[in-house]
Design an enzyme around this catalytic site. Structure first.
Site, PDB file in Angstrom:
ATOM      1  N   LYS A  10      26.749 -49.818  52.503  1.00  0.00           N
ATOM      2  CA  LYS A  10      27.278 -48.712  53.309  1.00  0.00           C
ATOM      3  C   LYS A  10      28.749 -48.415  52.982  1.00  0.00           C
ATOM      4  O   LYS A  10      29.420 -49.208  52.312  1.00  0.00           O
ATOM      5  CB  LYS A  10      27.080 -49.059  54.796  1.00  0.00           C
ATOM      6  N   TYR A  50      17.940 -41.022  58.532  1.00  0.00           N
ATOM      7  CA  TYR A  50      17.971 -41.699  59.832  1.00  0.00           C
ATOM      8  C   TYR A  50      17.270 -40.888  60.928  1.00  0.00           C
ATOM      9  O   TYR A  50      17.530 -41.106  62.117  1.00  0.00           O
ATOM     10  CB  TYR A  50      19.419 -42.001  60.227  1.00  0.00           C
ATOM     11  N   ASN A 113      28.077 -52.096  59.680  1.00  0.00           N
ATOM     12  CA  ASN A 113      27.442 -53.395  59.466  1.00  0.00           C
ATOM     13  C   ASN A 113      27.077 -53.650  58.008  1.00  0.00           C
ATOM     14  O   ASN A 113      26.154 -54.394  57.699  1.00  0.00           O
ATOM     15  CB  ASN A 113      26.227 -53.542  60.394  1.00  0.00           C
ATOM     16  N   HIS A 116      22.174 -51.689  54.656  1.00  0.00           N
ATOM     17  CA  HIS A 116      20.881 -51.248  55.194  1.00  0.00           C
ATOM     18  C   HIS A 116      19.771 -51.968  54.449  1.00  0.00           C
ATOM     19  O   HIS A 116      19.886 -52.230  53.257  1.00  0.00           O
ATOM     20  CB  HIS A 116      20.715 -49.732  54.988  1.00  0.00           C
ATOM     21  N   GLU A 127      11.620 -44.901  51.720  1.00  0.00           N
ATOM     22  CA  GLU A 127      13.062 -44.945  51.447  1.00  0.00           C
ATOM     23  C   GLU A 127      13.352 -45.082  49.948  1.00  0.00           C
ATOM     24  O   GLU A 127      14.328 -44.497  49.452  1.00  0.00           O
ATOM     25  CB  GLU A 127      13.698 -46.091  52.240  1.00  0.00           C
TER      26      GLU A 127
HETATM   27  N1  UDP Z   1      23.541 -48.352  64.864  1.00  0.00           N
HETATM   28  C1  UDP Z   1      24.624 -48.029  65.680  1.00  0.00           C
HETATM   29  N2  UDP Z   1      24.564 -48.354  67.033  1.00  0.00           N
HETATM   30  C2  UDP Z   1      23.469 -48.962  67.584  1.00  0.00           C
HETATM   31  C3  UDP Z   1      22.376 -49.268  66.752  1.00  0.00           C
HETATM   32  C4  UDP Z   1      22.450 -48.956  65.399  1.00  0.00           C
HETATM   33  O1  UDP Z   1      25.618 -47.476  65.235  1.00  0.00           O
HETATM   34  O2  UDP Z   1      23.465 -49.224  68.799  1.00  0.00           O
HETATM   35  C5  UDP Z   1      23.592 -47.994  63.441  1.00  0.00           C
HETATM   36  C6  UDP Z   1      23.784 -49.208  62.515  1.00  0.00           C
HETATM   37  O3  UDP Z   1      24.594 -48.806  61.412  1.00  0.00           O
HETATM   38  C7  UDP Z   1      22.363 -49.514  62.105  1.00  0.00           C
HETATM   39  C8  UDP Z   1      21.758 -48.110  61.992  1.00  0.00           C
HETATM   40  O4  UDP Z   1      22.366 -47.398  63.070  1.00  0.00           O
HETATM   41  O5  UDP Z   1      22.304 -50.249  60.909  1.00  0.00           O
HETATM   42  C9  UDP Z   1      20.261 -48.040  62.115  1.00  0.00           C
HETATM   43  O6  UDP Z   1      19.878 -48.674  63.326  1.00  0.00           O
HETATM   44  P1  UDP Z   1      18.646 -49.677  63.382  1.00  0.00           P
HETATM   45  O7  UDP Z   1      18.333 -49.934  64.822  1.00  0.00           O
HETATM   46  O8  UDP Z   1      17.533 -49.150  62.522  1.00  0.00           O
HETATM   47  O9  UDP Z   1      19.253 -51.033  62.783  1.00  0.00           O
HETATM   48  P2  UDP Z   1      18.966 -51.790  61.390  1.00  0.00           P
HETATM   49  O10 UDP Z   1      17.513 -51.565  61.038  1.00  0.00           O
HETATM   50  O11 UDP Z   1      19.908 -51.193  60.367  1.00  0.00           O
HETATM   51  O12 UDP Z   1      19.283 -53.226  61.663  1.00  0.00           O
HETATM   52 MG    MG Z   2      16.439 -49.830  60.905  1.00  0.00          MG
END
Ligand code: UDP
Ligand code: MG
Length: 138
Positions: A10, A50, A113, A116, A127
């Site tokens: 990211k 997303y 974080n 991805h 994807e």
């Molecule tokens: N994210 C965020 N706030 C939240 C949850 C997710 O900003 O409360 C962002 C974070 O960058 C995350 C992405 O949205 O990686 C996609 O969310 P997901 O729940 O799919 O998490 P992941 O699969 O990446 O662990």
């Molecule tokens: Mg996810």
């Protein structure tokens, strides 16, 4: 079973010059890089990628973050790649991710974080196809 999955380093990882370290970690974990590309996502691309989160409160800021600078997209191959990558990445919130996980080591918070990873075989297929053509992945 050998599988392929998509990872994105990211914008925070690019900004903090952690791409090399994250890729080194992924290689140490047994992932083969099958394809890789740097891309600066458009707003539209980030919105589509997303789309599953479009009704969540974090959607707009997430799209903003993911388009704030370039990212690296990589197609990774390994035994049980999808599940194993999720394990090595750690929990979504970098502040709560387990010690030794990529998100704990390189991320900042629940949004920034570092990385991805596809979360299912269906999503990995979708994807990978979002960023790579079949000839890239041959
Ligand atoms: N994210 C965020 N706030 C939240 C949850 C997710 O900003 O409360 C962002 C974070 O960058 C995350 C992405 O949205 O990686 C996609 O969310 P997901 O729940 O799919 O998490 P992941 O699969 O990446 O662990
Ligand atoms: Mg996810």
């Amino acid at each position: 079973m050998k599988q392929r999955t998509l990872t994105i380093l990211k914008p925070d990882t690019v900004t903090h010059h952690n791409c090399g370290a994250v890729i080194a970690r992924l290689e140490q974990e047994g992932f083969e890089i099958r394809a890789a590309r740097m891309v600066w996502l458009s707003k539209e691309q980030a919105e589509v990628f997303y789309a599953v989160h479009k009704d969540k409160p974090f959607y707009r800021p997430l799209v903003e973050f993911m388009t704030s600078g370039p990212v690296w997209v990589l197609a990774l191959e390994r035994e049980d790649a999808i599940e194993y990558l999720r394990k090595v990445m750690g929990a979504t919130d970098s502040a709560k991710a387990a010690p030794g996980t990529i998100r704990q080591q390189f991320g900042t918070n629940i949004e920034r974080n570092a990385i991805h990873g596809s979360d299912s075989p269906d999503n990995a297929r979708t994807e990978l196809a979002f960023f790579f053509s079949t000839s890239d992945l041959a």
